[in-house]
Design a protein around this motif. Structure first.
Motif, PDB file in Angstrom:
ATOM      1  N   LEU A  46       0.684  -1.242  -0.198  1.00 27.63           N
ATOM      2  CA  LEU A  46      -0.011  -0.226  -0.188  1.00 27.63           C
ATOM      3  C   LEU A  46       1.141   1.400   0.086  1.00 27.63           C
ATOM      4  CD1 LEU A  46      -3.069   1.405   0.568  1.00 27.63           C
ATOM      5  CD2 LEU A  46      -2.537   1.125   2.581  1.00 27.63           C
ATOM      6  N   ILE A  47       1.691   1.421   0.773  1.00 27.74           N
ATOM      7  CA  ILE A  47       2.784   2.642   0.688  1.00 27.74           C
ATOM      8  C   ILE A  47       3.693   2.635  -0.925  1.00 27.74           C
ATOM      9  CG2 ILE A  47       4.690   3.526   2.116  1.00 27.74           C
ATOM     10  CD1 ILE A  47       2.513   3.800   3.719  1.00 27.74           C
ATOM     11  N   GLY A  48       4.050   1.439  -0.672  1.00 22.58           N
ATOM     12  CA  GLY A  48       4.456   1.385  -2.366  1.00 22.58           C
ATOM     13  C   GLY A  48       3.744   1.668  -3.177  1.00 22.58           C
ATOM     14  N   GLY A  49       2.425   1.145  -3.404  1.00 19.95           N
ATOM     15  CA  GLY A  49       1.791   2.060  -4.589  1.00 19.95           C
ATOM     16  C   GLY A  49       1.512   3.694  -4.296  1.00 19.95           C
ATOM     17  N   LEU A  50       1.119   4.250  -3.207  1.00 21.41           N
ATOM     18  CA  LEU A  50       1.408   5.564  -2.909  1.00 21.41           C
ATOM     19  C   LEU A  50       2.266   6.297  -3.382  1.00 21.41           C
ATOM     20  CD1 LEU A  50      -1.236   7.410  -1.754  1.00 21.41           C
ATOM     21  CD2 LEU A  50      -0.605   7.461   0.185  1.00 21.41           C
ATOM     22  N   ILE A  51       3.591   5.577  -2.970  1.00 17.70           N
ATOM     23  CA  ILE A  51       4.821   6.385  -2.969  1.00 17.70           C
ATOM     24  C   ILE A  51       4.950   5.856  -5.044  1.00 17.70           C
ATOM     25  CG2 ILE A  51       7.374   6.407  -3.126  1.00 17.70           C
ATOM     26  CD1 ILE A  51       6.703   5.861  -0.596  1.00 17.70           C
ATOM     27  N   GLY A  52       4.540   5.165  -5.374  1.00 18.24           N
ATOM     28  CA  GLY A  52       5.001   5.064  -7.018  1.00 18.24           C
ATOM     29  C   GLY A  52       3.907   5.851  -8.115  1.00 18.24           C
ATOM     30  N   LEU A  53       1.672   6.089  -7.254  1.00 19.52           N
ATOM     31  CA  LEU A  53       1.376   7.135  -7.716  1.00 19.52           C
ATOM     32  C   LEU A  53       1.927   7.943  -7.931  1.00 19.52           C
ATOM     33  CD1 LEU A  53      -1.409   7.157  -9.384  1.00 19.52           C
ATOM     34  CD2 LEU A  53      -1.952   7.084  -6.675  1.00 19.52           C
ATOM     35  N   SER A  54       2.022   8.483  -6.664  1.00 19.86           N
ATOM     36  CA  SER A  54       3.209  10.366  -6.806  1.00 19.86           C
ATOM     37  C   SER A  54       4.141  10.999  -7.413  1.00 19.86           C
ATOM     38  CB  SER A  54       3.023  10.321  -5.142  1.00 19.86           C
ATOM     39  OG  SER A  54       4.700   9.672  -4.393  1.00 19.86           O
ATOM     40  N   LEU A  55       4.403   9.453  -7.490  1.00 23.83           N
ATOM     41  CA  LEU A  55       5.683   9.848  -8.744  1.00 23.83           C
ATOM     42  C   LEU A  55       5.266   9.832 -10.078  1.00 23.83           C
ATOM     43  CD1 LEU A  55       8.357   7.161  -8.094  1.00 23.83           C
ATOM     44  CD2 LEU A  55       8.711   9.419  -7.689  1.00 23.83           C
ATOM     45  N   LEU A  56       4.345   9.759 -10.127  1.00 21.11           N
ATOM     46  CA  LEU A  56       3.403  10.255 -11.857  1.00 21.11           C
ATOM     47  C   LEU A  56       2.340  11.225 -11.665  1.00 21.11           C
ATOM     48  CD1 LEU A  56       2.558   6.774 -12.355  1.00 21.11           C
ATOM     49  CD2 LEU A  56       4.332   8.239 -13.848  1.00 21.11           C
ATOM     50  N   LEU A  57       2.131  11.207 -10.783  1.00 18.62           N
ATOM     51  CA  LEU A  57       0.519  12.472 -10.520  1.00 18.62           C
ATOM     52  C   LEU A  57       1.195  13.862  -9.690  1.00 18.62           C
ATOM     53  CD1 LEU A  57      -1.919  11.066  -7.639  1.00 18.62           C
ATOM     54  CD2 LEU A  57      -1.607  11.197 -10.920  1.00 18.62           C
ATOM     55  N   ALA A  58       2.898  13.966  -9.733  1.00 19.96           N
ATOM     56  CA  ALA A  58       3.951  14.819  -9.147  1.00 19.96           C
ATOM     57  C   ALA A  58       4.408  15.623 -10.690  1.00 19.96           C
ATOM     58  CB  ALA A  58       5.531  14.600  -8.446  1.00 19.96           C
ATOM     59  N   VAL A  59       3.916  14.814 -12.246  1.00 21.48           N
ATOM     60  CA  VAL A  59       4.936  15.262 -13.549  1.00 21.48           C
ATOM     61  C   VAL A  59       3.856  16.241 -13.628  1.00 21.48           C
ATOM     62  CG1 VAL A  59       4.354  14.648 -15.707  1.00 21.48           C
ATOM     63  CG2 VAL A  59       5.158  13.204 -13.922  1.00 21.48           C
ATOM     64  N   VAL A  60       1.833  16.256 -12.874  1.00 22.08           N
ATOM     65  CA  VAL A  60       1.397  17.375 -13.842  1.00 22.08           C
ATOM     66  C   VAL A  60       1.383  18.828 -13.388  1.00 22.08           C
ATOM     67  CG1 VAL A  60      -1.035  18.017 -13.359  1.00 22.08           C
ATOM     68  CG2 VAL A  60      -0.322  15.323 -13.833  1.00 22.08           C
ATOM     69  N   PRO A  61       1.380  19.160 -11.544  1.00 29.02           N
ATOM     70  CA  PRO A  61       1.866  20.173 -11.058  1.00 29.02           C
ATOM     71  C   PRO A  61       3.857  20.712 -12.320  1.00 29.02           C
ATOM     72  CG  PRO A  61       2.203  18.829  -9.495  1.00 29.02           C
ATOM     73  CD  PRO A  61       1.621  18.521 -10.206  1.00 29.02           C
ATOM     74  N   ALA A  62       4.752  19.889 -12.443  1.00 24.50           N
ATOM     75  CA  ALA A  62       5.917  20.302 -12.876  1.00 24.50           C
ATOM     76  C   ALA A  62       6.070  20.587 -14.460  1.00 24.50           C
ATOM     77  CB  ALA A  62       7.284  18.802 -13.200  1.00 24.50           C
ATOM     78  N   ALA A  63       4.939  19.935 -14.525  1.00 25.58           N
ATOM     79  CA  ALA A  63       4.649  20.491 -16.470  1.00 25.58           C
ATOM     80  C   ALA A  63       3.989  21.949 -16.999  1.00 25.58           C
ATOM     81  CB  ALA A  63       3.864  18.715 -17.012  1.00 25.58           C
ATOM     82  N   LEU A  64       3.317  21.917 -15.820  1.00 25.38           N
ATOM     83  CA  LEU A  64       2.599  23.004 -15.931  1.00 25.38           C
ATOM     84  C   LEU A  64       2.940  23.996 -15.426  1.00 25.38           C
ATOM     85  CD1 LEU A  64      -0.649  22.173 -14.349  1.00 25.38           C
ATOM     86  CD2 LEU A  64      -0.555  22.398 -17.110  1.00 25.38           C
ATOM     87  N   ILE A  65       4.122  24.340 -14.449  1.00 26.54           N
ATOM     88  CA  ILE A  65       4.275  25.457 -14.409  1.00 26.54           C
ATOM     89  C   ILE A  65       5.728  24.817 -15.557  1.00 26.54           C
ATOM     90  CG2 ILE A  65       6.345  26.021 -12.767  1.00 26.54           C
ATOM     91  CD1 ILE A  65       4.064  26.748 -11.179  1.00 26.54           C
TER      92      ILE A  65
END
Length: 427
Positions: A398-417
């Protein structure tokens, strides 16, 4: 270029928002870890509690109700096993012992269970202190009972045990022997209508079993029969003795019998033999498997809901972080104008977002374990079933899945900036 000074500066600039985001993520993870670890601890604890009950024979009816009555000491109204069936079980040469179990009394909220010394010894082994009961008016208490050896208690009928008198000191507990010595069954008809039964002296304490029996007060089955105005299981001239052998002609019905088969084959033979019109026999594991199937379905639903909630929380936090980062867009635009590569800006924003999610997730792991331990302690105190939650692969996944998911989702604000034009951001 090193992005961490910029990340630290961004954290300081929006410290309160960052702390709130971390706390929300940690709380969400805590709930997921606690649910997962607690569900597994409940399975393990309830299964361990039933280990000492090899085979249960009872009147036809709900196996679940019987299991909860005998193993978890949560008696429910049901039929009685006929005296003839009890006599047959007591005479079985394929069983090491067959111990009748009776309910109906309590003391200050703790169940009073009537049975034989065989079952007490099977569950506890050697006693932790004192000795086994030797007559009808003696008791052995569970490991976690507040009663001390030598205490004399007045047991109440039903669940009104808290109304019983406080335990008395001295030799009062032995006064009843003279009063009841040699009395036949029909000489205490009026006694069954009284709210309080005859005093019982605590003479021993069981070893810890990790079951609700750790809070129980165990008396000879003859005391339960006596206090409810039933035959005492022995011939009229032999009514002062306790335990087997019983007289088949003087046995009452009982809620259930715990049987210790001699071996694996005997267990299945007895289970088949006593599944007929007058009785039912089952292994506790059979019932627990069915309950675990239901519990597993509920746990999967809860896990799915928890995962969905975590995803929504992460998405909401990313939206909030995007708003926070948008307030700092001029800073990133200045860096771009001064020649900082676009990839560096992307990496800085991505790391900032991911680190916030990761810190909250990692903090949620010990908090979830702590929450599971607290809940387990409350359930153990309430039910007597010993539970020990542990962090296993499911929680780490569960922890690994959430951290992995955050790796992908963090791309969104980084790409917009990263994609925002420098001139527009400088305005």
């Amino acid at each position: 270029m090193n992005p961490f000074p910029l990340i630290l500066a961004a954290f300081r600039r929006s410290r309160l928002s960052a702390i709130v985001f971390i706390a929300v993520i940690a709380l969400t993870v805590t709930m997921g870890i606690a649910i997962s670890a607690q569900e597994r601890a409940l399975r393990k604890g309830s299964g361990t509690a039933a280990d000492g009950f090899d085979l249960i024979v009872a009147a036809p009816g709900s196996h679940t109700d019987t299991l909860f009555s005998v193993v978890y000491l949560d008696p429910v109204a049901g039929g009685l096993l006929q005296p003839g069936t009890l006599a047959g079980l007591m005479a079985e040469d394929r069983a090491d012992f067959a111990a009748p179990v009776g309910f109906g009394d309590s003391f200050r909220g703790d169940q009073v269970v009537g049975t034989t010394a065989n079952l007490v010894g099977h569950l506890s082994g050697d006693l932790a202190e004192g000795r086994m009961f030797a007559d009808r008016f003696e008791a052995v208490v569970g490991a976690l009972s507040p009663l001390q050896t030598g205490a004399v208690i007045e047991i109440a009928h039903g669940d009104a045990g808290e109304m019983g008198d406080a335990d008395h000191a001295g030799d009062h507990g032995h006064d009843h022997h003279d009063h009841h010595e040699g009395h036949a069954h029909d000489e205490h008809d009026d006694h069954a209508d009284e709210h309080l039964h005859d005093p019982v002296t605590v003479v021993g304490r069981m070893q810890a079993t990790g079951t609700p029996w750790d809070h129980a007060i165990v008396v000879p089955i003859e005391y339960t029969w006596y206090s409810h105005n039933l035959p005492l299981g022995h011939a009229p001239g032999d009514q002062d003795r306790i335990g087997p052998p019983f007289s088949p002609d003087h046995l009452p019905g009982v809620p259930a019998v715990v049987v210790k088969p001699q071996n694996f084959a005997a267990a299945y033979e007895l289970r088949t033999r006593y599944r007929d019109e007058g009785s039912t026999a089952f292994f506790p594991a059979e019932v627990l498997v069915e309950l675990y199937a239901v519990l597993g379905d509920a746990a999967r639903i809860m896990s799915a809901l928890t995962l969905a909630a975590q995803l929504l929380v992460v998405v909401a936090i990313l939206a909030g972080l995007l708003a926070v980062l948008d307030l700092q867009r001029q800073r990133f635009a200045v860096l771009r104008a001064l020649g900082a590569p676009g990839g560096f800006i992307f990496l800085t924003v991505w790391l900032y977002v991911w680190l916030l999610v990761m810190v909250g997730t990692v903090l949620g792991l010990p908090l979830g374990m702590l929450a599971a331990q607290v809940v387990s302690g409350l359930i153990t105190a309430q039910t007597g079933v010993s539970m020990a939650p542990e962090i296993r692969l499911a929680e780490l996944r569960l922890i690994g899945g959430l951290i992995g998911l955050s790796l992908l989702l963090a791309v969104v604000p980084a790409a917009l900036i990263y994609r925002r034009p420098v001139v527009e951001a400088l305005r």
